[in-house]
Design a protein around this motif. Structure first.
Motif, PDB file in Angstrom:
ATOM      1  N   ARG A 141      42.629  47.465  45.516  1.00  0.00           N
ATOM      2  CA  ARG A 141      42.426  47.288  44.080  1.00  0.00           C
ATOM      3  C   ARG A 141      42.885  45.908  43.616  1.00  0.00           C
ATOM      4  O   ARG A 141      42.245  45.284  42.769  1.00  0.00           O
ATOM      5  CB  ARG A 141      43.155  48.395  43.313  1.00  0.00           C
ATOM      6  CG  ARG A 141      42.659  49.785  43.656  1.00  0.00           C
ATOM      7  CD  ARG A 141      43.352  50.836  42.826  1.00  0.00           C
ATOM      8  NE  ARG A 141      42.917  50.772  41.436  1.00  0.00           N
ATOM      9  CZ  ARG A 141      43.572  51.365  40.440  1.00  0.00           C
ATOM     10  NH1 ARG A 141      44.690  52.021  40.670  1.00  0.00           N
ATOM     11  NH2 ARG A 141      43.117  51.272  39.203  1.00  0.00           N
ATOM     12  N   VAL A 142      43.986  45.440  44.155  1.00  0.00           N
ATOM     13  CA  VAL A 142      44.453  44.097  43.805  1.00  0.00           C
ATOM     14  C   VAL A 142      43.460  43.051  44.303  1.00  0.00           C
ATOM     15  O   VAL A 142      43.169  42.061  43.619  1.00  0.00           O
ATOM     16  CB  VAL A 142      45.859  43.843  44.383  1.00  0.00           C
ATOM     17  CG1 VAL A 142      46.267  42.378  44.186  1.00  0.00           C
ATOM     18  CG2 VAL A 142      46.880  44.756  43.718  1.00  0.00           C
ATOM     19  N   ALA A 143      42.930  43.269  45.532  1.00  0.00           N
ATOM     20  CA  ALA A 143      41.916  42.348  46.048  1.00  0.00           C
ATOM     21  C   ALA A 143      40.670  42.366  45.170  1.00  0.00           C
ATOM     22  O   ALA A 143      40.060  41.312  44.911  1.00  0.00           O
ATOM     23  CB  ALA A 143      41.552  42.740  47.488  1.00  0.00           C
ATOM     24  N   GLY A 144      40.292  43.552  44.681  1.00  0.00           N
ATOM     25  CA  GLY A 144      39.152  43.652  43.786  1.00  0.00           C
ATOM     26  C   GLY A 144      39.381  42.903  42.484  1.00  0.00           C
ATOM     27  O   GLY A 144      38.467  42.269  41.951  1.00  0.00           O
ATOM     28  N   LEU A 145      40.610  42.948  41.994  1.00  0.00           N
ATOM     29  CA  LEU A 145      40.950  42.232  40.768  1.00  0.00           C
ATOM     30  C   LEU A 145      40.772  40.727  40.962  1.00  0.00           C
ATOM     31  O   LEU A 145      40.154  40.041  40.143  1.00  0.00           O
ATOM     32  CB  LEU A 145      42.387  42.551  40.366  1.00  0.00           C
ATOM     33  CG  LEU A 145      42.879  41.972  39.039  1.00  0.00           C
ATOM     34  CD1 LEU A 145      42.087  42.541  37.877  1.00  0.00           C
ATOM     35  CD2 LEU A 145      44.370  42.254  38.862  1.00  0.00           C
ATOM     36  N   GLY A 146      41.307  40.221  42.080  1.00  0.00           N
ATOM     37  CA  GLY A 146      41.159  38.793  42.358  1.00  0.00           C
ATOM     38  C   GLY A 146      39.703  38.394  42.571  1.00  0.00           C
ATOM     39  O   GLY A 146      39.251  37.357  42.070  1.00  0.00           O
ATOM     40  N   LEU A 147      38.958  39.227  43.295  1.00  0.00           N
ATOM     41  CA  LEU A 147      37.549  38.942  43.555  1.00  0.00           C
ATOM     42  C   LEU A 147      36.750  38.950  42.256  1.00  0.00           C
ATOM     43  O   LEU A 147      35.881  38.090  42.043  1.00  0.00           O
ATOM     44  CB  LEU A 147      36.980  39.987  44.522  1.00  0.00           C
ATOM     45  CG  LEU A 147      35.513  39.815  44.925  1.00  0.00           C
ATOM     46  CD1 LEU A 147      35.326  38.523  45.699  1.00  0.00           C
ATOM     47  CD2 LEU A 147      35.053  41.015  45.754  1.00  0.00           C
ATOM     48  N   GLY A 148      37.063  39.890  41.385  1.00  0.00           N
ATOM     49  CA  GLY A 148      36.340  39.984  40.124  1.00  0.00           C
ATOM     50  C   GLY A 148      36.522  38.755  39.257  1.00  0.00           C
ATOM     51  O   GLY A 148      35.550  38.217  38.699  1.00  0.00           O
ATOM     52  N   PHE A 149      37.732  38.277  39.144  1.00  0.00           N
ATOM     53  CA  PHE A 149      37.959  37.104  38.315  1.00  0.00           C
ATOM     54  C   PHE A 149      37.428  35.830  38.979  1.00  0.00           C
ATOM     55  O   PHE A 149      37.096  34.864  38.293  1.00  0.00           O
ATOM     56  CB  PHE A 149      39.443  36.974  37.970  1.00  0.00           C
ATOM     57  CG  PHE A 149      39.874  37.940  36.903  1.00  0.00           C
ATOM     58  CD1 PHE A 149      39.357  37.848  35.624  1.00  0.00           C
ATOM     59  CD2 PHE A 149      40.758  38.966  37.178  1.00  0.00           C
ATOM     60  CE1 PHE A 149      39.733  38.742  34.626  1.00  0.00           C
ATOM     61  CE2 PHE A 149      41.139  39.868  36.198  1.00  0.00           C
ATOM     62  CZ  PHE A 149      40.623  39.760  34.919  1.00  0.00           C
ATOM     63  N   LEU A 150      37.322  35.830  40.309  1.00  0.00           N
ATOM     64  CA  LEU A 150      36.634  34.744  40.988  1.00  0.00           C
ATOM     65  C   LEU A 150      35.160  34.733  40.581  1.00  0.00           C
ATOM     66  O   LEU A 150      34.565  33.667  40.367  1.00  0.00           O
ATOM     67  CB  LEU A 150      36.758  34.902  42.503  1.00  0.00           C
ATOM     68  CG  LEU A 150      36.011  33.868  43.366  1.00  0.00           C
ATOM     69  CD1 LEU A 150      36.547  32.461  43.102  1.00  0.00           C
ATOM     70  CD2 LEU A 150      36.127  34.219  44.849  1.00  0.00           C
ATOM     71  N   GLY A 151      34.584  35.925  40.452  1.00  0.00           N
ATOM     72  CA  GLY A 151      33.202  36.020  39.986  1.00  0.00           C
ATOM     73  C   GLY A 151      33.043  35.517  38.566  1.00  0.00           C
ATOM     74  O   GLY A 151      32.043  34.869  38.238  1.00  0.00           O
ATOM     75  N   VAL A 152      34.032  35.783  37.712  1.00  0.00           N
ATOM     76  CA  VAL A 152      33.994  35.278  36.334  1.00  0.00           C
ATOM     77  C   VAL A 152      33.969  33.759  36.332  1.00  0.00           C
ATOM     78  O   VAL A 152      33.182  33.128  35.604  1.00  0.00           O
ATOM     79  CB  VAL A 152      35.206  35.797  35.527  1.00  0.00           C
ATOM     80  CG1 VAL A 152      35.255  35.122  34.146  1.00  0.00           C
ATOM     81  CG2 VAL A 152      35.137  37.305  35.369  1.00  0.00           C
TER      82      VAL A 152
END
Length: 309
Positions: A141-152
């Protein structure tokens, strides 16, 4: 684009009647309705002030919920404390984000607004780690958070210094998407476990949000001199379909298939919003927009992952 969703027993269990329309068809229709909402906002703001668009959206949405409550003979909630909490929920989940998206689309494309909306699960994940002690983080979930904001950052073109980006409109859209999880957490802390039906709570919440906009709109806008038909129809559709009918569909889906499956509609909204904006409004689309959006959705999906028990 939603209110907080309750946890209900799926209708597939014994004793619950099956819906007349398959849940997959309702899920697809809900995705289309919410995906096209950003196009309707853009069309509405071409003739009306953002607060007027939001007020119309809430008014027609409230009328749909009122009809549904009358048909099911539901009553409004009772108790000053419940109404106080619903007033805050109405601001955070309806009045504020709807207004922010309407103002944002004065200067940013509807495609970008739809993608910004997809960041809500990311904000929700970050906030739940702080506000909800029972929501423990995992590596995935933490990795998903970082990946998501990288997408932003990819969508916004960070590598080129955010060139050509309207900072004010984009900030408003991101704040709108942040307002939803703040509202969800508030509702979860204050209204969870109430005996009042979800339909009654949602109807009261929309009624309060409409009252809030009825107070604010005259203070900051003047009455339109004319009422162009197409923008007016867009506002009516945005309220009746994108708010009222959509909330009823969401309520039914949560009751039938559970909140986890129902919330997957979030991942289809930016795809539909982007397609609608490009095809129907002729909005331009750089390569970074769909690529970044895909990264955002992948990250959002990971933040919703739960460890196996």
């Amino acid at each position: 684009m939603t209110t907080a969703t309750p946890t209900r027993t799926p209708s597939s269990l014994p004793g619950r009647p099956r819906a007349a329309v398959d849940w997959r068809l309702r899920f697809a229709f809900l995705s289309l309705v919410w995906g096209f909402s950003f196009l309707l906002i853009k069309v509405g703001t071409q003739a009306y002030a953002p607060f007027q668009v939001t007020f119309g959206r809430l008014l027609f949405g409230t009328l749909v919920l009122a009809v549904a409550m009358a048909v099911k003979r539901e009553r409004l909630p009772r108790g000053a404390r419940t109404w106080g909490h619903l007033t805050v929920a109405a601001l955070l989940l309806n009045a504020l984000p709807f207004s922010l998206f309407a103002y944002a689309e004065l200067t940013i494309p509807s495609t970008l607004a739809g993608i910004c909306n997809a960041t809500s699960p990311l904000w929700g994940m970050a906030l739940s780690l702080v506000a909800l002690s029972e929501d423990r983080p995992t590596r995935v979930r933490v990795a998903g958070l970082g990946l998501g904001f990288l997408g932003v950052l990819t969508v916004l073109g960070a590598w080129q210094g955010f060139s050509g980006l309207d900072a004010r409109g984009t900030t408003m859209a991101l704040l709108a998407s942040l307002s939803y999880p703040v509202g969800w957490i508030y509702v979860r802390r204050t209204l969870a476990g109430t005996s009042t039906s979800h339909l009654s709570l949602t109807g009261a919440q929309l009624l309060l949000a409409t009252a809030q906009l009825a107070f604010v709109t005259p203070l900051f806008t003047a009455l339109p001199h004319s009422f162009p038909v197409l923008p007016l129809l867009a506002v009516v559709a945005l309220g009746a379909l994108g708010t009222g009918v959509a909330m009823l569909l969401q309520y039914g889906l949560v009751s039938e298939v559970g909140p986890t499956t129902a919330q997957m509609v979030t991942y289809f909204i930016p795809v539909i919003a982007t397609a609608a904006g490009v095809v129907l409004l002729g909005e331009s689309l750089a390569w970074s927009t769909p690529v970044g959006a895909a990264i955002v959705l992948a990250g959002a999906a990971l933040t919703q992952a739960r460890p196996r028990t």
